[in-house]
Design a protein around this motif. Structure first.
Motif, PDB file in Angstrom:
ATOM      1  N   PRO A 281       3.407  -0.030  -0.156  1.00 36.50           N
ATOM      2  CA  PRO A 281       2.934   0.475   1.140  1.00 36.50           C
ATOM      3  C   PRO A 281       2.345   1.884   1.042  1.00 36.50           C
ATOM      4  N   ARG A 282       1.548   2.226   2.049  1.00 41.83           N
ATOM      5  CA  ARG A 282       0.892   3.536   2.079  1.00 41.83           C
ATOM      6  C   ARG A 282       1.914   4.670   2.216  1.00 41.83           C
ATOM      7  N   GLY A 283       2.970   4.409   2.983  1.00 38.88           N
ATOM      8  CA  GLY A 283       3.966   5.434   3.254  1.00 38.88           C
ATOM      9  C   GLY A 283       4.719   5.078   4.512  1.00 38.88           C
ATOM     10  N   PHE A 284       5.515   6.023   5.017  1.00 36.07           N
ATOM     11  CA  PHE A 284       6.259   5.801   6.243  1.00 36.07           C
ATOM     12  C   PHE A 284       5.413   6.149   7.466  1.00 36.07           C
ATOM     13  N   CYS A 285       5.589   5.355   8.528  1.00 32.66           N
ATOM     14  CA  CYS A 285       5.078   5.713   9.856  1.00 32.66           C
ATOM     15  C   CYS A 285       6.274   5.698  10.794  1.00 32.66           C
ATOM     16  N   ILE A 286       6.689   6.872  11.232  1.00 30.93           N
ATOM     17  CA  ILE A 286       7.834   7.019  12.121  1.00 30.93           C
ATOM     18  C   ILE A 286       7.338   7.086  13.563  1.00 30.93           C
ATOM     19  N   ILE A 287       7.880   6.236  14.423  1.00 29.05           N
ATOM     20  CA  ILE A 287       7.498   6.227  15.835  1.00 29.05           C
ATOM     21  C   ILE A 287       8.735   6.573  16.667  1.00 29.05           C
ATOM     22  N   ILE A 288       8.658   7.677  17.405  1.00 29.23           N
ATOM     23  CA  ILE A 288       9.734   8.084  18.312  1.00 29.23           C
ATOM     24  C   ILE A 288       9.265   7.810  19.732  1.00 29.23           C
ATOM     25  N   ASN A 289       9.921   6.851  20.375  1.00 36.54           N
ATOM     26  CA  ASN A 289       9.500   6.390  21.695  1.00 36.54           C
ATOM     27  C   ASN A 289      10.538   6.798  22.734  1.00 36.54           C
ATOM     28  N   ASN A 290      10.276   7.897  23.431  1.00 38.12           N
ATOM     29  CA  ASN A 290      11.199   8.405  24.457  1.00 38.12           C
ATOM     30  C   ASN A 290      10.773   7.895  25.828  1.00 38.12           C
ATOM     31  N   LYS A 291      11.562   7.003  26.372  1.00 35.33           N
ATOM     32  CA  LYS A 291      11.240   6.366  27.650  1.00 35.33           C
ATOM     33  C   LYS A 291      12.248   6.715  28.746  1.00 35.33           C
ATOM     34  N   ASP A 292      13.537   6.643  28.415  1.00 38.96           N
ATOM     35  CA  ASP A 292      14.605   6.812  29.405  1.00 38.96           C
ATOM     36  C   ASP A 292      15.056   8.267  29.454  1.00 38.96           C
ATOM     37  N   PHE A 293      14.740   8.971  30.546  1.00 37.09           N
ATOM     38  CA  PHE A 293      15.093  10.388  30.691  1.00 37.09           C
ATOM     39  C   PHE A 293      16.213  10.592  31.723  1.00 37.09           C
ATOM     40  N   SER A 294      17.068   9.577  31.859  1.00 33.51           N
ATOM     41  CA  SER A 294      18.174   9.703  32.809  1.00 33.51           C
ATOM     42  C   SER A 294      19.115  10.835  32.418  1.00 33.51           C
ATOM     43  N   GLN A 295      19.285  11.072  31.119  1.00 35.33           N
ATOM     44  CA  GLN A 295      20.136  12.176  30.664  1.00 35.33           C
ATOM     45  C   GLN A 295      19.547  13.519  31.077  1.00 35.33           C
ATOM     46  N   ALA A 296      18.237  13.648  30.960  1.00 40.19           N
ATOM     47  CA  ALA A 296      17.576  14.902  31.335  1.00 40.19           C
ATOM     48  C   ALA A 296      17.663  15.144  32.840  1.00 40.19           C
ATOM     49  N   ARG A 297      17.688  14.069  33.627  1.00 41.59           N
ATOM     50  CA  ARG A 297      17.709  14.212  35.087  1.00 41.59           C
ATOM     51  C   ARG A 297      19.021  14.795  35.606  1.00 41.59           C
ATOM     52  N   LEU A 298      20.038  14.852  34.758  1.00 44.04           N
ATOM     53  CA  LEU A 298      21.290  15.479  35.176  1.00 44.04           C
ATOM     54  C   LEU A 298      21.075  16.961  35.467  1.00 44.04           C
ATOM     55  N   ASN A 299      20.117  17.564  34.741  1.00 44.20           N
ATOM     56  CA  ASN A 299      19.807  18.985  34.947  1.00 44.20           C
ATOM     57  C   ASN A 299      18.453  19.200  35.607  1.00 44.20           C
ATOM     58  N   GLU A 300      17.521  18.255  35.381  1.00 40.91           N
ATOM     59  CA  GLU A 300      16.168  18.365  35.942  1.00 40.91           C
ATOM     60  C   GLU A 300      15.851  17.082  36.707  1.00 40.91           C
ATOM     61  N   PHE A 325       1.625   0.399   6.300  1.00 42.46           N
ATOM     62  CA  PHE A 325       2.654   1.435   6.382  1.00 42.46           C
ATOM     63  C   PHE A 325       4.010   0.784   6.668  1.00 42.46           C
ATOM     64  N   GLN A 326       5.062   1.421   6.177  1.00 39.26           N
ATOM     65  CA  GLN A 326       6.418   1.020   6.545  1.00 39.26           C
ATOM     66  C   GLN A 326       6.750   1.681   7.882  1.00 39.26           C
ATOM     67  N   VAL A 327       6.840   0.886   8.930  1.00 39.10           N
ATOM     68  CA  VAL A 327       7.006   1.421  10.271  1.00 39.10           C
ATOM     69  C   VAL A 327       8.488   1.424  10.657  1.00 39.10           C
ATOM     70  N   ARG A 328       8.947   2.561  11.146  1.00 39.62           N
ATOM     71  CA  ARG A 328      10.303   2.682  11.673  1.00 39.62           C
ATOM     72  C   ARG A 328      10.230   3.213  13.098  1.00 39.62           C
ATOM     73  N   VAL A 329      10.890   2.524  14.023  1.00 38.86           N
ATOM     74  CA  VAL A 329      10.847   2.909  15.439  1.00 38.86           C
ATOM     75  C   VAL A 329      12.213   3.452  15.856  1.00 38.86           C
ATOM     76  N   HIS A 330      12.195   4.595  16.512  1.00 40.76           N
ATOM     77  CA  HIS A 330      13.411   5.198  17.067  1.00 40.76           C
ATOM     78  C   HIS A 330      13.221   5.349  18.571  1.00 40.76           C
ATOM     79  N   GLU A 331      14.182   4.847  19.331  1.00 38.58           N
ATOM     80  CA  GLU A 331      14.083   4.850  20.785  1.00 38.58           C
ATOM     81  C   GLU A 331      14.965   5.946  21.390  1.00 38.58           C
ATOM     82  N   ASN A 332      14.410   6.656  22.354  1.00 41.33           N
ATOM     83  CA  ASN A 332      15.169   7.572  23.221  1.00 41.33           C
ATOM     84  C   ASN A 332      16.037   8.559  22.437  1.00 41.33           C
ATOM     85  N   LEU A 333      15.383   9.460  21.708  1.00 36.69           N
ATOM     86  CA  LEU A 333      16.088  10.470  20.924  1.00 36.69           C
ATOM     87  C   LEU A 333      16.170  11.789  21.691  1.00 36.69           C
TER      88      LEU A 333
END
Length: 514
Positions: A281-300, A325-333
């Motif tokens: 493979p060409r290399g890593f492709c890291i995808i960080i997908n932040n969708k749920d901001f309920s934790q942030a809404r506690l203060n904002e 590419f080797q794709v790795r997905v991380h949700e809601n970090l």
């Protein structure tokens, strides 16, 4: 309206009327097994009451359903005129316009069209399909036709020569896309149109001096050849840190293709190297997908969820897998989680790889992105995790960060310019967070201080445009930096809102993904 009067209207419904209403009621989130169990209008009406869709003081759903299926006679018995219903329909509706669109489409698809479409779909259970409505229901269950993916349906209509319906489908997509366009900071897209590509040549030719009739804008095919020409007609670097004198536009040899006066410099021995991309493979492709901001809404409390971001994630996954590419997905970090994941990836063995990509889909502010906890992470902090001093395996290799996030909360203004010569210089604001590490490229959805936009239905303007160009075979010969110029041009021409992406380029060579 008296209940006995409602009963008379329900008893007047034919079997076909009931099937049509049951089809439209799929937009209400009622389970398929429940809808398929109803054999008369009274049972359905009672069920709609139990679910709160019909209330004692609000019976507007029934006349709307009657309006859509063409039973204006029954609608008028409820005291609602067709003209009055049309006015109400222009306001928020109880029935999702996607299902109304499919229902209208079904009325125009002839039996012979349906037979051909079924022939083209050998894996569909034809025994369950008795009509075009049941065809759409079956295709929806199998997720071959959904609100977010009408590509299969469009291809079928093309193959049965129903171009009139193809046009209606495209119009629906455009209208739906515009109606769901919202800003990235308060959870947000518009589709790419072909005219954007021709005008993108203006940016490529900006360095030249034009006069009168001497200017010739290249065609779409010319644009695709520009990067290849740059590769063949640029400087040979004798060492990774050799300092070179920048060439003028005329010295590259490109001017002779687009200006009336031919360029004369000898460019036989000029060459700019590419980054090697022969790894598989060409290399890593890291995808960080932040969708749920309920934790942030506690203060904002005003921070919303990023509805529609999954469309961007899916498009990126498909695109980068296509380019090996080797794709790795991380949700809601969280903010700390994003840095931790990048630090982990920096410790992995990259010696066998050619490149590194990181795509971050989140809310953001000037020179930073937000974790789902609402905390900020500087862009420079993100890029430094894989810089040469922290990740030796990526030394001298391209490291690209694609950032879909707002960089502020201001809307960009429109600027009407009479001619190309009146363009002003871009203002980049505070650039202290631009990374100085070599071989890093930041592709930002917008410039500092401004919104970026994302459709809840189709994804973000920036990511969707980028992926469409990457997947278009006409741009296989275009290097990544030039491709971002085309993305800049396409996104900047959207008319619903103003958005200008910003690449921050520290690459030393041409980068081709293919």
């Amino acid at each position: 309206m008296e209940r006995r009067d409602v009963l008379k209207i329900l008893e007047d419904l034919t079997d076909e009327d009931l099937k049509s209403i049951l089809f439209l009621c799929r937009s209400l989130g009622i389970p398929s097994r429940d809808l398929e169990s109803f054999t008369n209008g009274t049972d359905l009406y009672t069920h709609l009451e139990k679910r709160g869709h019909i209330k004692k003081d609000d019976n507007s759903l029934l006349p709307e359903l009657l309006f859509h299926i063409g039973r204006r006679d029954l609608m008028m018995k409820m005291g609602v005129t067709p003209s009055g219903m049309k006015l109400d329909w222009e306001n928020p509706s109880k029935i999702d316009r996607y299902w109304v669109f499919l229902y209208g489409l079904a009325q125009e698809i002839e039996d012979v069209n349906l037979e051909k479409m079924l022939f083209l779909l050998p894996d569909v259970n034809k025994n369950k399909i008795k009509s075009t409505l049941s065809f759409f229901i079956e295709m929806s269950k199998k997720e071959k036709v959904t609100k977010l993916n009408l590509g299969v349906l469009k291809d079928l209509l093309v193959n049965v020569n129903r171009y009139d319906l193809v046009k209606k489908l495209e119009t629906f997509q455009e209208e739906e896309d515009f109606s769901h366009s919202v800003s990235e900071t308060s959870p947000s897209d518009i589709l790419l149109t072909p005219k954007h590509f021709e005008t993108s040549a203006k940016i490529v030719l900006e360095a030249a001096e034009f006069s009168g009739k001497g200017k010739v804008i290249p065609t779409l095919n010319d644009i695709a050849e520009i990067s290849e020409k740059l590769f063949k007609t640029s400087i040979k670097l004798t060492s990774p840190v050799a300092e070179q004198t920048p060439l003028s536009f005329e010295e590259t040899g490109l001017a002779s293709d687009y200006l009336t006066q031919p360029a004369t410099p000898d460019v036989e021995n000029i060459q700019l190297p590419r980054y090697p991309m022969d790894c598989n493979p060409r290399g890593f492709c890291i995808i960080i997908n932040n969708k749920d901001f309920s934790q942030a809404r506690l203060n904002e409390p005003d921070i919303g969820d990023r509805t529609g971001t999954d469309l961007d994630k899916d498009e990126l996954v498909q695109t980068f897998k296509k380019f090996h590419f080797q794709v790795r997905v991380h949700e809601n970090l969280t903010s700390e989680g994003m840095l931790d994941e990048l630090k982990k990836i920096a410790k992995e063995d990259h010696k066998k790889f050619c490149a590194f990509f990181c795509c971050i889909l989140s809310h953001g502010e000037d020179s930073c992105v937000l974790g789902v906890d609402g905390e900020k992470v500087l862009l420079q902090s993100l890029t430094s995790t894989v810089a040469g001093n922290n990740c030796a395996g990526l030394l001298y290799k391209p490291k690209v960060f694609i950032i879909q996030a707002c960089q502020g909360n201001a809307e960009q203004l429109r600027c009407h310019l009479p001619q190309l010569g009146d363009l002003v210089q871009d203002g980049y604001g505070d650039t202290t967070d631009i990374p100085f590490e070599a071989d890093i490229l930041l592709a930002l959805a917008t410039v500092p201080g401004y919104y970026s936009y994302r459709s809840r239905t189709y994804g973000s303007w920036f990511i969707q445009t980028l992926c469409r160009l990457l997947n278009d075979d006409r741009y296989r010969k275009v290097d990544f930096s030039t491709l971002l110029i085309l993305v800049n041009d396409a996104v900047s021409q959207k008319q619903a809102k103003m958005q200008m992406p910003e690449p921050r380029n520290r690459l030393r060579r041409l980068l081709y993904l293919d």
